[in-house]
Write a protein that holds these residues in place. Structure first.
Motif, PDB file in Angstrom:
ATOM      1  N   PHE A 122      -4.590  -7.956   2.653  1.00 35.49           N
ATOM      2  CA  PHE A 122      -3.709  -7.970   1.485  1.00 35.49           C
ATOM      3  C   PHE A 122      -2.276  -7.580   1.827  1.00 35.49           C
ATOM      4  CE2 PHE A 122      -7.763  -8.053  -0.575  1.00 35.49           C
ATOM      5  CZ  PHE A 122      -7.548  -8.632  -1.821  1.00 35.49           C
ATOM      6  N   GLY A 123      -2.100  -6.820   2.899  1.00 34.45           N
ATOM      7  CA  GLY A 123      -0.769  -6.420   3.306  1.00 34.45           C
ATOM      8  C   GLY A 123      -0.464  -4.963   2.999  1.00 34.45           C
ATOM      9  N   TRP A 124       0.564  -4.455   3.677  1.00 38.21           N
ATOM     10  CA  TRP A 124       1.050  -3.085   3.494  1.00 38.21           C
ATOM     11  C   TRP A 124       1.463  -2.873   2.037  1.00 38.21           C
ATOM     12  CZ3 TRP A 124       5.911  -1.104   2.170  1.00 38.21           C
ATOM     13  CH2 TRP A 124       6.134   0.250   2.483  1.00 38.21           C
ATOM     14  N   ASN A 125       1.044  -1.749   1.452  1.00 36.76           N
ATOM     15  CA  ASN A 125       1.347  -1.378   0.066  1.00 36.76           C
ATOM     16  C   ASN A 125       0.792  -2.362  -0.965  1.00 36.76           C
ATOM     17  OD1 ASN A 125       2.390   0.394  -1.877  1.00 36.76           O
ATOM     18  ND2 ASN A 125       4.272  -0.800  -2.092  1.00 36.76           N
ATOM     19  N   GLN A 126      -0.259  -3.078  -0.623  1.00 37.17           N
ATOM     20  CA  GLN A 126      -0.994  -3.859  -1.618  1.00 37.17           C
ATOM     21  C   GLN A 126      -2.420  -3.329  -1.765  1.00 37.17           C
ATOM     22  OE1 GLN A 126       0.413  -5.906  -3.655  1.00 37.17           O
ATOM     23  NE2 GLN A 126       2.374  -5.854  -2.576  1.00 37.17           N
ATOM     24  N   VAL A 127      -2.670  -2.179  -1.148  1.00 34.97           N
ATOM     25  CA  VAL A 127      -3.972  -1.509  -1.204  1.00 34.97           C
ATOM     26  C   VAL A 127      -3.734  -0.115  -1.769  1.00 34.97           C
ATOM     27  CG1 VAL A 127      -5.995  -0.785   0.126  1.00 34.97           C
ATOM     28  CG2 VAL A 127      -4.638  -2.776   0.876  1.00 34.97           C
TER      29      VAL A 127
END
Length: 364
Positions: free
Chosen positions: A264-269
């Motif tokens: 999902f990518g950095w800062n999408q979790v």
């Protein structure tokens, strides 16, 4: 007339006020509220200086929302515009089968559609149950349906976007017995919703699946952010508060978070961290630091008594002290700011909304 107290958007006074009303609540009516369910609270939904906020309704609170939409304390205007979220128009609709739309999904904050796609959990037996959770209480009360189908959710999502300007959606689920722990049904639901409302940002929430390929399946279905919620990183607290869920090891959580960040990518979790379950505040902040270094947003919220939970009805656990929540929130917000990580930069979900936490008010 008492003059207003000017509060900058990120001032310590404003943060302290948001902490206070998050725990003490306000005296006000709220057309949009939720009771029971998975939590995190029995709150009314408001807009505070333009941002969504979930605030307890407390007739004994010293904080009052006036008819002019101002927050007062003992008659003094605190300089904050506060107004209840209006009842959305999609609540007036029903499916062809006669199911009210508000039994399928709820409005959270000012523009977030939220649903629990499966309202039962394999861990709901009292010996296994998370003590802060009342996921099946709303089902028992008849205010929701046990399983929301993809078609149901697509129908409601399209109406909520068209009639009420909803911009994002949160889909969580009770845990199933399967290897996917509910992720397969979540993926089907996301795919249907995205087909009906392509511009709607979607966050999914589930436990770490036994096969981490399920995380990529959720992304491929159209979700663009994900919550994998641990609530506490202290194993003793986890065993005491989440006897069933604590058997999912912290190693499994870390593996799932890393895979989710990869997909999902950095800062999408994100993951919830709950203040007030007995965890040492310094250790909670250090846990948040570890999460941030992984690219995971620690969504810090206070424990608030929720009717139907074991913590409230059996243990009678109070909300945390305001000073503790204020200090933890400030320290975690500082870590997030240093990392350049903001909840509102997530595509959808709890951190993007921010209503149940004070982190957004604190600049994170």
């Amino acid at each position: 007339m008492t003059p207003a107290i000017p509060l900058a958007a990120d001032s310590p006074e404003r943060v302290s006020t948001r902490v206070n009303i998050a725990l003490l609540g306000v005296r006000s009516d709220a057309p949009v509220r939720r009771t029971g369910g998975a939590g995190p609270s029995d709150d009314g939904h408001f807009v505070v200086d333009g941002d969504g906020a979930a605030i307890p309704l407390n007739p004994d609170s010293p904080y009052v929302v006036t008819s002019r939409g101002r927050l007062t304390l003992d008659g003094a205007d605190l300089g904050l515009d506060v107004s209840p979220v209006i009842r959305p128009r999609f609540y007036d609709l029903v499916t062809a089968d006669g199911v009210s739309y508000d039994k399928i999904a709820k409005l959270h904050g000012k523009d977030v559609l939220a649903t629990t796609v499966v309202q039962t959990c394999v861990r709901y037996d009292e010996s296994e149950r998370c003590r802060f959770c009342a996921i099946e209480a709303s089902l028992d009360a008849g205010t929701t349906v046990a399983v929301k189908t993809p078609a149901m959710l697509a129908e409601v999502a399209e109406a909520a976007v068209r009639l009420d300007g909803v911009t994002q959606m949160v889909m969580t689920t009770g845990t199933s017995n399967g290897w996917d722990r509910g992720a397969k049904h979540l993926a089907r639901c996301v795919k249907a919703v995205k087909a009906a409302a392509p511009g709607l940002g979607v966050q999914v929430q589930c436990e770490p699946p036994a096969d981490l390929r399920a995380i990529a399946d959720l992304y491929e279905a159209g979700a663009r952010s994900i919550g994998i919620h641990v609530e506490s990183m202290d194993d003793e607290v986890r065993r005491r508060w989440m006897p069933g869920k604590s058997r999912v090891s912290m190693d499994d959580y870390r593996s799932a978070w890393r895979e989710a960040v990869r997909v999902f990518g950095w800062n999408q979790v994100s993951t919830y961290l709950i203040v007030g379950m007995g965890e040492d505040p310094d250790e909670l902040v250090e846990g948040a630091r570890e999460l941030i270094e992984m690219g995971v947003y620690p969504f810090v919220v206070p424990f608030r008594p929720l009717k139907g939970t074991l913590a409230t009805d059996v243990d009678h656990v109070p909300a945390p002290h305001r000073a503790v929540l204020n200090r933890v929130t400030g320290r975690v917000a500082a870590l997030l700011q240093a990392a350049g990580m903001r909840g509102e930069d997530q595509s959808a979900g709890c951190a993007a909304c921010g209503a149940c936490s004070v982190l957004k008010t604190a600049g994170a």
